[in-house]
Design an enzyme around this catalytic site. Structure first.
Site, PDB file in Angstrom:
ATOM      1  CB  ILE A  52     -17.319   0.882   4.054  1.00 27.29           C
ATOM      2  CG1 ILE A  52     -17.069   1.249   2.779  1.00 27.29           C
ATOM      3  CG2 ILE A  52     -15.806   1.260   5.102  1.00 27.29           C
ATOM      4  CD1 ILE A  52     -16.389   2.342   1.740  1.00 27.29           C
ATOM      5  N   GLY A  53     -20.609  -0.884   3.058  1.00 24.90           N
ATOM      6  CA  GLY A  53     -21.640   0.255   2.443  1.00 24.90           C
ATOM      7  C   GLY A  53     -22.543  -0.754   2.033  1.00 24.90           C
TER       8      GLY A  53
ATOM      9  N   GLY B 174     -24.757  -3.183  -5.246  1.00 22.49           N
ATOM     10  CA  GLY B 174     -23.952  -4.089  -4.575  1.00 22.49           C
ATOM     11  C   GLY B 174     -22.962  -3.474  -3.738  1.00 22.49           C
TER      12      GLY B 174
ATOM     13  CB  VAL C  27     -19.140   0.104  -0.774  1.00 20.72           C
ATOM     14  CG1 VAL C  27     -17.519   0.971  -1.459  1.00 20.72           C
ATOM     15  CG2 VAL C  27     -20.482   0.494  -1.932  1.00 20.72           C
TER      16      VAL C  27
ATOM     17  CG  ASP D 209     -31.341   7.565  -7.149  1.00 24.13           C
ATOM     18  OD1 ASP D 209     -31.883   8.124  -6.339  1.00 24.13           O
ATOM     19  OD2 ASP D 209     -30.753   6.592  -6.297  1.00 24.13           O
TER      20      ASP D 209
END
Length: 637
Positions: free
Chosen positions: A350-351, A356, A358, A485
């Site tokens: 999903i990401g 890394g 996900v 961030d």
């Protein structure tokens, strides 16, 4: 261009002044009105002393806030009830459960009787429950632990009985007192999982044993724990049943009971005094030697444990099993599939980010959805890797260790909690709660594509949530944490569109005496980085404030810093363009066209002013996270 101090102070004053202009006369929700009148009547108010009113929001001790009702109109909802020391002698009505927006219920120092109604668990947003110093009795509803937003729970100085099985899962609880009741049994071990608990009191009950193990909830001995954690029973000798041999002092009624005192003993002789001194001296020497020996052994054990922990973090050796940080994961076996070589190969990705990939997964044996971040670990014999690739992998590992150390110990409703960590020789798995609505960046992309709407009320709610999360990181967590961030991609949205700050891969903890951290690698994302960082390479909490100012601008303007729109402007920058438009004759042209015409333009311009205030060139002129959260919270719809 930095504003002079006088102008910045005037700007702050004008922001607070505008907050009180935006308001409208709204009626109370009918269901709240009916429930409150029943609740008020059964409390036992004297009609002459405190007449029942047709508008509870005008009642002393009752606080209301505007909420959007089911028919898309606004109504006043009761959020706080504070009736302390009112000489009330009635009962707590089951009607309390129909006040679904209630955040605080304080009824201490009265003469209320009977039991706590089970319907109170329907107040899902309750944060403060203070029923201390009354005459309540019976057992506390076992479902009370479903009120997971509770921060303060005080039921001391009553006549409650039974056990403490209602203390199951309170992730946000900060203060707990069940003192001076008739509770029996044992104090449940689940208390140790209340990560935000700062003070508690169990004294004045009839527990089977002294709850000494609770003193080790942070891995220290009882002597290392601040005094506020020590239970009253620990200072008194115990009887054969394990309860205090002395009558404990009430947490509210400090009455002392004195009895007959023994007559003083005759004065000792000189011989006895000399013998006593020698005995004490021998005891001191023996204690010193024993302490030195114990200290040496403890130091050796600590050194071995420290080396073992470092080896585990570096990924050396075999997997040691998952580290579970939340009771949402019932047992380690639920994550056994991650121990396999192809643990995530069948999962939906999903990401994908700098640290890394996900994946989304459903835990075996339950319907719980989780998000799993997989971070590859550099092999021990990474000879075949180029120097540049090796640096990249090592940087990722530093980031993931930072994330584990930071997120695993941090709990707040507006921060994404780390549920578990699984270490493998070739990678790390980080398990988080699954956020159905994805990130704020995902939602903004869908809005831009015209497949989704994000109205102003939802955007304002997101700003308040992010501000609250930042306030916790900067001002309430020890040591302080700077995110470094903060951007829409790192702000996730739960089922209720509540903001959760995520991705602590770049987060760094600041010890209290320090105001900044230095770094050799550029943190953050272009377009969000504060201008002073490029000059000093020092990242402070005011850099996070600058990031948040950019996020505020994005939510109102509907454009991100990399948008092609800004490349065609003279300023070539979101922040500079926003400043110029806000000082122009027509500042409303900065507002997202999709938000115009709904009557909230003044509120959106106010948020843009706060965004300008957060992105001032001089970091000393920027407000802190608490001030920002207060300003945003005072904007009422």
């Amino acid at each position: 261009m930095a504003l002079p101090p006088a102008k910045s102070h005037l700007l702050l004053f004008s922001l607070f002044s505008l907050l009180f202009i935006i308001h409208a006369k709204i009626d109370i929700d009918p269901s709240d009105l009916k429930a409150f009148l029943t609740f008020q009547k059964q409390l036992g108010f004297n009609g002459q002393l405190h007449p029942l009113t047709a508008h509870p929001c005008n009642t002393d001790g009752v606080f209301c806030e505007r909420r959007l009702s089911s028919n898309e109109s606004y109504a006043l909802r009761i959020t706080r009830i504070i009736f302390k020391s009112k000489k009330l002698n009635g009962v707590l009505s089951p009607a309390i459960g129909r006040l679904s927006e209630l955040k605080e219920l304080s009824l201490s120092d009265n003469q209320l009787v009977s039991q706590i109604p089970a319907h109170i668990v329907d107040c899902r947003k309750l944060e403060v429950l203070d029923l201390g110093n009354n005459h309540f009795s019976g057992e506390v509803p076992s479902e009370l632990s479903s009120l997971i937003r509770l921060r303060v729970l005080d039921i001391s100085s009553n006549k409650f009985s039974g056990n403490l099985n209602f203390l199951k899962y309170f992730p946000n609880l900060e203060s707990l007192s069940v003192a001076d009741n008739l509770f029996t049994g044992r104090i449940p071990a689940s208390i140790r999982s209340f990560r935000n608990l700062q003070r508690f009191n169990f004294s004045g009950n009839h527990f089977h044993e002294i709850p000494g193990p609770l003193m080790k909830r942070f891995g220290h001995s009882a002597s290392d724990i601040p005094r506020r954690y020590i239970l009253a029973e620990n200072s008194a000798p115990t009887t054969s049943e394990g309860t205090s041999a002395y009558a404990p002092k009430s947490s509210r009624n400090h009455s002392n009971h004195s009895g007959a005192q023994a007559s003083p003993a005759p004065a000792p002789t000189a011989h006895h005094e000399h013998k006593e001194k020698r005995r004490k001296l021998g005891g001191w020497i023996l204690g010193f030697l024993a302490g030195a020996f114990a200290g040496s052994i403890s130091g050796l054990i600590f050194s071995l444990l420290f080396k073992l922990a470092v080896a585990v973090l570096k990924g050396g050796g075999k997997s040691t099993g998952p580290a579970i940080y939340s009771p949402l994961i019932a047992k380690a076996e639920d994550l056994a599939f991650l121990e396999k070589e192809d643990g995530v190969s069948s999962l939906e990705m999903i990401g994908k980010g700098g640290c890394g990939k996900v994946y989304k997964a459903e835990l075996p044996g339950s319907n719980k959805l989780v998000a799993i971040k997989k971070v590859k670990q550099p092999p021990k014999d990474a000879v075949e890797l180029s120097e540049e690739d090796s640096k990249i992998l090592n940087k990722k590992m530093r980031q993931i260790r930072s994330e584990i150390n930071t997120v695993g110990q941090t709990r707040h409703r507006n921060l994404l909690p780390l549920l578990a960590h699984v270490s493998r020789p070739d990678c790390h798995y980080l398990v988080y709660e699954y956020m159905k609505n994805g990130s704020l960046q995902d939602v903004l992309n869908q809005v831009q594509a015209g497949v989704r709407e994000l109205d102003w009320l939802a955007r304002h709610k997101i700003t308040v949530g992010v501000a609250a999360g930042l306030e916790y990181l900067h001002m309430h967590h020890t040591p302080r944490i700077i995110h470094r961030d903060l951007k829409p991609g790192n702000i996730l949205l739960d089922d209720d569109m509540e903001a959760r700050i995520a991705d602590f891969g770049l987060a760094k903890a600041m010890p209290e005496p320090y105001t900044h951290v230095s770094t050799s690698n550029v943190p953050g994302t272009m377009g969000y980085i504060a201008p002073e960082y490029h000059q000093t390479l020092k990242f402070t909490d005011k850099c996070d404030i600058y990031n948040f100012g950019v996020v505020l601008g994005i939510l109102v303007m509907g454009k991100i810093p990399s948008d092609a729109f800004f490349q065609e402007t003279e300023e070539l920058s979101l922040v500079k363009w926003m400043r110029n438009v806000m000082t122009s004759a027509n500042p409303t042209r900065a507002i997202d066209e999709k938000l115009l015409g709904n009557g909230y333009e003044e509120q959106m311009l106010l948020v843009l002013k706060i965004a300008c205030f957060c992105t001032l060139d001089d970091p000393k002129e920027r407000p802190n996270s608490k001030d920002i959260r207060c300003m945003l919270s005072q904007i009422k719809h």
